[in-house]
Design a protein around this motif. Structure first.
Motif, mmCIF file in Angstrom:
data_model
loop_
_atom_site.group_PDB
_atom_site.id
_atom_site.type_symbol
_atom_site.label_atom_id
_atom_site.label_comp_id
_atom_site.label_asym_id
_atom_site.label_seq_id
_atom_site.Cartn_x
_atom_site.Cartn_y
_atom_site.Cartn_z
ATOM 1 N N ALA A 18 0.880 -1.163 0.000
ATOM 2 C CA ALA A 18 0.000 0.000 0.000
ATOM 3 C C ALA A 18 0.919 1.214 0.000
ATOM 4 O O ALA A 18 2.025 1.159 0.538
ATOM 5 N N ILE A 31 -3.139 4.392 -1.661
ATOM 6 C CA ILE A 31 -3.354 3.423 -2.730
ATOM 7 C C ILE A 31 -3.185 2.056 -2.085
ATOM 8 O O ILE A 31 -2.121 1.753 -1.543
ATOM 9 N N ARG A 32 -4.245 1.242 -2.135
ATOM 10 C CA ARG A 32 -4.188 -0.060 -1.473
ATOM 11 C C ARG A 32 -4.998 -1.080 -2.271
ATOM 12 O O ARG A 32 -5.854 -0.716 -3.080
ATOM 13 N N PRO A 33 -4.735 -2.372 -2.007
ATOM 14 C CA PRO A 33 -5.511 -3.412 -2.689
ATOM 15 C C PRO A 33 -6.987 -3.347 -2.323
ATOM 16 O O PRO A 33 -7.343 -3.018 -1.184
ATOM 17 N N PHE A 84 -6.500 -2.061 -7.274
ATOM 18 C CA PHE A 84 -6.073 -1.073 -6.287
ATOM 19 C C PHE A 84 -7.104 0.040 -6.239
ATOM 20 O O PHE A 84 -7.690 0.403 -7.259
ATOM 21 N N ARG A 101 -7.329 -1.716 -12.081
ATOM 22 C CA ARG A 101 -7.246 -3.158 -11.943
ATOM 23 C C ARG A 101 -6.653 -3.775 -13.187
ATOM 24 O O ARG A 101 -6.622 -3.155 -14.237
ATOM 25 N N LEU A 132 -2.350 5.029 -9.718
ATOM 26 C CA LEU A 132 -2.936 3.687 -9.784
ATOM 27 C C LEU A 132 -2.274 2.852 -10.870
ATOM 28 O O LEU A 132 -1.875 1.707 -10.637
ATOM 29 N N HIS A 135 1.456 1.837 -10.116
ATOM 30 C CA HIS A 135 1.567 0.724 -9.176
ATOM 31 C C HIS A 135 1.084 -0.593 -9.795
ATOM 32 O O HIS A 135 1.681 -1.647 -9.551
#
Length: 186
Positions: A18, A31-33, A84, A101, A132, A135
């Motif tokens: 993240a 920004i995280r799953p 994400f 995604r 996004l 990453h």
């Protein structure tokens, strides 16, 4: 825009990072799953998109997020598909400002993935889409994916500009002149 913090999260048995991101306007997002418990935030995000943004994301008229759609977007296997979210946590509850995604999905070459990104209208132009996608590209590459592609509306100038900025090549969709295919070799 620079990633200023990275922490490990465990999702479905896989450690996923993240990142805390400082956007162009100085605001902060995480920004995280995306996780299965994010269904309410995912539904709210889809329904908060403007009609144009929804059309650009789904290449058609999606007025409401069905239960099946939301489930598909939040119940990820983290092997063949990854998502994400750019999250605003300032109000106590996680609010999705953007999602990105990718999926290698059934029938897709495991070294090639389809990707998509969408950002709420009020948050566009601040760097969320870039964060996004950056990453997603980084994680995809670390997992052996060598090619990303996205099918987009030809008139979607924001996606055209983002794809160009990230190094994607743009070609007309041979099956539909109203669409383009953006491809990135990573």
């Amino acid at each position: 825009m620079a990633s200023i913090q990275s922490t490990d999260l465990v999702s479905a048995g896989n450690e996923l990072p993240a990142w805390s991101e400082t956007l162009r306007d100085g605001s902060q997002v995480l920004i995280r799953p995306i996780r299965s418990q994010d269904a309410p935030a995912e539904r709210a995000f889809i329904e908060a998109l403007s009609p144009d943004a929804r059309h650009n994301r789904f290449l058609g008229e999606v007025r409401q997020a069905s239960d099946a759609m939301v489930k598909h977007f939040v119940e990820l296997d983290f092997v063949h598909e990854l998502g994400f979210a750019a999250v605003d946590q300032s109000g106590g509850a996680d609010v999705f400002l953007g999602v990105g995604r990718y999926s290698t999905g059934p029938g897709i070459n495991p070294t090639s993935c389809e990707c998509a990104v969408s950002v709420l209208d009020a948050w566009q132009g601040r760097g969320i889409g870039t964060a996004l996608m950056t990453h997603l590209i980084e994680v995809a590459k670390s997992r052996g994916i060598t090619r990303m592609w996205s099918l987009d509306a030809a008139e979607n100038t924001k996606m055209r500009d983002l794809a160009h900025h990230l190094g994607f090549e743009r070609k007309s969709d041979p099956d539909n002149s109203s669409q383009v295919v953006h491809t990135l070799e990573i």
